[in-house]
Write a protein that holds these residues in place. Structure first.
Motif, PDB file in Angstrom:
ATOM      1  N   LEU A 192       0.822  -1.211   0.000  1.00  0.00           N
ATOM      2  CA  LEU A 192       0.000   0.000   0.000  1.00  0.00           C
ATOM      3  C   LEU A 192       0.856   1.262   0.000  1.00  0.00           C
ATOM      4  N   TRP A 193       1.905   1.264   0.817  1.00  0.00           N
ATOM      5  CA  TRP A 193       2.730   2.467   0.892  1.00  0.00           C
ATOM      6  C   TRP A 193       3.514   2.690  -0.398  1.00  0.00           C
ATOM      7  N   LYS A 194       3.795   1.623  -1.119  1.00  0.00           N
ATOM      8  CA  LYS A 194       4.442   1.802  -2.424  1.00  0.00           C
ATOM      9  C   LYS A 194       3.501   2.501  -3.396  1.00  0.00           C
ATOM     10  N   ILE A 195       2.224   2.116  -3.382  1.00  0.00           N
ATOM     11  CA  ILE A 195       1.240   2.766  -4.257  1.00  0.00           C
ATOM     12  C   ILE A 195       1.122   4.244  -3.913  1.00  0.00           C
ATOM     13  N   ILE A 196       1.030   4.547  -2.606  1.00  0.00           N
ATOM     14  CA  ILE A 196       0.934   5.942  -2.173  1.00  0.00           C
ATOM     15  C   ILE A 196       2.194   6.709  -2.578  1.00  0.00           C
ATOM     16  N   PHE A 224      -2.510  10.634   3.366  1.00  0.00           N
ATOM     17  CA  PHE A 224      -2.419  12.015   2.886  1.00  0.00           C
ATOM     18  C   PHE A 224      -1.218  12.731   3.485  1.00  0.00           C
ATOM     19  N   SER A 225      -0.897  12.450   4.752  1.00  0.00           N
ATOM     20  CA  SER A 225       0.266  13.099   5.348  1.00  0.00           C
ATOM     21  C   SER A 225       1.554  12.615   4.670  1.00  0.00           C
ATOM     22  N   MET A 226       1.635  11.309   4.335  1.00  0.00           N
ATOM     23  CA  MET A 226       2.809  10.799   3.636  1.00  0.00           C
ATOM     24  C   MET A 226       2.890  11.334   2.211  1.00  0.00           C
ATOM     25  N   ASN A 227       1.730  11.448   1.556  1.00  0.00           N
ATOM     26  CA  ASN A 227       1.698  12.035   0.220  1.00  0.00           C
ATOM     27  C   ASN A 227       2.269  13.448   0.231  1.00  0.00           C
ATOM     28  N   GLN A 228       1.830  14.238   1.207  1.00  0.00           N
ATOM     29  CA  GLN A 228       2.303  15.617   1.279  1.00  0.00           C
ATOM     30  C   GLN A 228       3.759  15.672   1.743  1.00  0.00           C
ATOM     31  N   PHE A 229       4.173  14.732   2.589  1.00  0.00           N
ATOM     32  CA  PHE A 229       5.577  14.680   2.992  1.00  0.00           C
ATOM     33  C   PHE A 229       6.475  14.482   1.765  1.00  0.00           C
ATOM     34  N   VAL A 230       6.129  13.490   0.943  1.00  0.00           N
ATOM     35  CA  VAL A 230       6.914  13.239  -0.264  1.00  0.00           C
ATOM     36  C   VAL A 230       6.882  14.457  -1.185  1.00  0.00           C
ATOM     37  N   SER A 231       5.683  15.018  -1.378  1.00  0.00           N
ATOM     38  CA  SER A 231       5.537  16.154  -2.288  1.00  0.00           C
ATOM     39  C   SER A 231       6.329  17.363  -1.813  1.00  0.00           C
ATOM     40  N   PHE A 232       6.257  17.654  -0.503  1.00  0.00           N
ATOM     41  CA  PHE A 232       6.922  18.840   0.019  1.00  0.00           C
ATOM     42  C   PHE A 232       8.434  18.660   0.149  1.00  0.00           C
ATOM     43  N   LEU A 278       5.209  15.088   7.949  1.00  0.00           N
ATOM     44  CA  LEU A 278       5.868  13.961   8.608  1.00  0.00           C
ATOM     45  C   LEU A 278       5.462  13.899  10.085  1.00  0.00           C
ATOM     46  N   VAL A 279       5.430  15.034  10.744  1.00  0.00           N
ATOM     47  CA  VAL A 279       4.948  15.084  12.128  1.00  0.00           C
ATOM     48  C   VAL A 279       3.494  14.625  12.182  1.00  0.00           C
ATOM     49  N   GLY A 280       2.745  14.997  11.159  1.00  0.00           N
ATOM     50  CA  GLY A 280       1.327  14.646  11.119  1.00  0.00           C
ATOM     51  C   GLY A 280       1.049  13.156  11.066  1.00  0.00           C
ATOM     52  N   THR A 281       2.008  12.363  10.633  1.00  0.00           N
ATOM     53  CA  THR A 281       1.776  10.916  10.571  1.00  0.00           C
ATOM     54  C   THR A 281       1.509  10.329  11.950  1.00  0.00           C
ATOM     55  N   ALA A 337       3.022  24.609  10.217  1.00  0.00           N
ATOM     56  CA  ALA A 337       1.577  24.674  10.458  1.00  0.00           C
ATOM     57  C   ALA A 337       0.799  24.620   9.152  1.00  0.00           C
ATOM     58  N   ALA A 338       1.279  25.337   8.144  1.00  0.00           N
ATOM     59  CA  ALA A 338       0.582  25.383   6.858  1.00  0.00           C
ATOM     60  C   ALA A 338       0.531  24.009   6.207  1.00  0.00           C
ATOM     61  N   ASN A 339       1.596  23.244   6.339  1.00  0.00           N
ATOM     62  CA  ASN A 339       1.638  21.950   5.668  1.00  0.00           C
ATOM     63  C   ASN A 339       0.908  20.857   6.441  1.00  0.00           C
ATOM     64  N   ILE A 340       0.778  21.011   7.757  1.00  0.00           N
ATOM     65  CA  ILE A 340      -0.116  20.126   8.506  1.00  0.00           C
ATOM     66  C   ILE A 340      -1.553  20.413   8.101  1.00  0.00           C
ATOM     67  N   MET A 341      -1.902  21.695   8.057  1.00  0.00           N
ATOM     68  CA  MET A 341      -3.238  22.089   7.612  1.00  0.00           C
ATOM     69  C   MET A 341      -3.510  21.587   6.195  1.00  0.00           C
ATOM     70  N   SER A 342      -2.502  21.628   5.337  1.00  0.00           N
ATOM     71  CA  SER A 342      -2.671  21.260   3.938  1.00  0.00           C
ATOM     72  C   SER A 342      -3.028  19.792   3.761  1.00  0.00           C
ATOM     73  N   TYR A 343      -2.240  18.880   4.374  1.00  0.00           N
ATOM     74  CA  TYR A 343      -2.568  17.466   4.177  1.00  0.00           C
ATOM     75  C   TYR A 343      -3.920  17.140   4.790  1.00  0.00           C
ATOM     76  N   ALA A 344      -4.259  17.801   5.924  1.00  0.00           N
ATOM     77  CA  ALA A 344      -5.525  17.513   6.593  1.00  0.00           C
ATOM     78  C   ALA A 344      -6.716  17.931   5.744  1.00  0.00           C
ATOM     79  N   TYR A 345      -6.638  19.103   5.114  1.00  0.00           N
ATOM     80  CA  TYR A 345      -7.809  19.529   4.337  1.00  0.00           C
ATOM     81  C   TYR A 345      -7.897  18.816   2.993  1.00  0.00           C
ATOM     82  N   HIS A 346      -6.759  18.419   2.425  1.00  0.00           N
ATOM     83  CA  HIS A 346      -6.823  17.630   1.189  1.00  0.00           C
ATOM     84  C   HIS A 346      -7.546  16.304   1.444  1.00  0.00           C
TER      85      HIS A 346
END
Length: 489
Positions: free
Chosen positions: A45-49, A187-195, A354-357, A402-411
């Motif tokens: 699953l994590w490979k797909i993400i 979503f938090s891992m997706n944004q971690f990789v993206s950011f 990453l913290v959000g995970t 803070a912005a990037n925690i907010m970002s993965y959460a709202y996505h």
């Protein structure tokens, strides 16, 4: 291995549980959803993400180079009235020339999500994802070789259409492929990789923008590097399967079953234990989605709430991210040091998700969003008053986390609030308001910066954060621990 629908009862080769003859055809989407939601955390699953995230990695590169190449583009004379052509008419409202570039970026994003966001609901997540990647990579290459601000802005607008479509598709893709218990972390891992790409683009800008390797402006090299990476990502994303939820809902039951079966088989091989029996939730309505449905009785309040929220949050998110070097210059930092400090701040980008995970699936999604907005507003006001480089960098880092925690959460949040049949077009519509607001926020930030400096910009952002907190806090439903199909009811 594909399993044909309507065959005689036989043991499930993956879980060993017998399947009734008509289990898939009669409730295809509910059966597929139940099988996906009971999957455990696994490398498969994590490979797909990770692959989906890598596909979107250079879209973030493309979005975030906006602020970092600004000083170099301005130095090249691209934002002089003569170079801007018809964009020069915006000078009448005292907008900084770079504001036209920000405007073009988000105007393209807005058009992409409004006109083409629905393509992922109609043609599938995978093909729209891959071809939108090709679209914006090619458009960005062309933009890199333009020599007037007018044509740079035109091609930036065209590129924006492409990665606007991709942003919407990523949210739908991840929410549908991820099991219930892992949605927040996915979503938090997706944004971690993206950011992770943001410090990279900041580093390239710091080292390249002030110079001209081989006679080509440094900002052009920064742009071209991102497009080259996007070409690699296109090949990686082709290893990701189509969303089984989407396939089942569109009558392609055998394909949905085959993909789900393959994922189940790989996970069982990996874990060495049989999967638990699926628990079928209330089945989703199996019908063709229509755009007008996002305004139906079930969903209009969510649509209105998310539309207002998206307009508010983006003012803070990109009001800072797209203007970091320029805001630092406004605080008395020279160009070279502003790019250096921007790079240091940019290093913080991946660490928020990453913290959000650690709490993504344990803390209510709307609570994470609200806390992120509060910290963004407070830290931005502090940034506007600071003069010490250490304090400016520290507050910039806090804002970014803070912005990037907010970002993965709202996505994650906005993708959860709609059913599969309209998920991409609904997310596209509400998300389009963030693109629309960002287009004009770029102009507004330029105006306020000219009018009252960083303090005027910070006040503008803080007010927007209060609006976002209010609409999410008062009108946002809870989604923690609830299946997608149940949330849509």
């Amino acid at each position: 291995m594909k399993l044909s629908a309507g065959t005689s009862a036989q043991p499930n080769p993956v879980s060993g549980v017998e399947r009734e003859p008509d289990a898939l055809p009669s409730g295809a989407s509910a059966a597929i959803a139940a099988r996906l939601d009971r999957l455990p955390s696994s490398r498969t699953l994590w490979k797909i993400i990770a692959l989906i995230s890598l596909g979107g990695l250079f879209e973030y590169y493309d979005l975030f180079f906006t602020g970092y190449v600004a000083p170099g583009m301005a130095k090249s004379g691209l934002f002089s009235p003569d170079s801007l052509g018809f964009f020069a008419s915006l000078a009448g409202i005292k907008v900084a020339g770079f504001g036209t570039f920000v405007f073009s970026t988000f105007a393209g994003l807005w058009l992409g999500v409004v006109l083409f966001g629905q393509l992922a609901d109609r043609y599938g997540r995978r093909p729209v994802f891959t071809w939108s990647l090709v679209w914006y990579a090619c458009s960005t290459v062309i933009m890199a070789f333009q020599h007037t601000g007018e044509m740079v802005n035109v091609w930036r607008f065209i590129a924006g259409v492409g990665f606007g479509v991709q942003l919407v598709t990523i949210d739908a893709y991840i929410s549908e492929l991820t099991p219930l218990a892992l949605r927040g972390r996915a979503f938090s891992m997706n944004q971690f990789v993206s950011f992770c790409i943001v410090p990279v683009v900041a580093l390239f800008a710091w080292r390249l923008v002030p110079v001209a390797p081989f006679g080509l402006d440094g900002w052009r090299w920064v742009v071209l590097i991102g497009s080259a990476g996007a070409a690699v990502a296109w090949f990686l994303i082709r290893q990701v399967p189509e969303s089984p939820r989407w396939l089942a809902l569109h009558g392609r039951v055998a394909e949905a079953d085959a993909i789900t079966t393959d994922i189940e088989r790989r996970i069982e091989t990996e874990t060495g234990t049989p999967l638990p029996a699926p628990h079928v939730e209330v089945p989703e309505e199996e019908s063709a989605g229509r755009f007008r449905e996002i305004f139906a009785r079930k969903y209009w309040r969510r649509t209105l709430m998310l539309s207002v929220f998206n307009m508010a949050q983006v003012i803070g998110f990109y009001g800072f991210a797209a203007w970091v070097p320029t805001l630092l210059i406004a605080r008395g930092i020279n160009i070279t040091h502003s790019l250096q400090y921007s790079f240091i701040i940019a290093i913080a980008n991946p660490f928020g998700p990453l913290v959000g995970t650690y709490f993504a699936d344990y803390l209510e999604r709307k609570t994470q969003i609200i806390l992120g907005l509060i910290v963004m507003g407070v830290s931005m006001l502090g940034f506007a008053h600071a003069t010490s480089p250490v304090v400016l960098i520290t507050l910039g880092v806090v804002f970014t986390l803070a912005a990037n925690i907010m970002s993965y959460a709202y996505h994650s949040y906005q993708a959860e609030l709609y059913p599969t049949r309209i998920r991409a077009r609904a997310v596209g519509f509400v998300y389009s308001w963030s693109r629309f607001a960002a287009a004009f926020a770029g102009l507004a930030v330029g105006y306020f910066l000219n009018l009252g400096g960083a303090l005027a910009v910070a006040t503008f952002i803080a007010i927007a954060m209060v609006v976002g907190i209010t609409v999410i806090g008062v009108f946002g439903p809870s989604t923690k621990g609830i299946a997608l199909e149940q949330i849509s009811h």
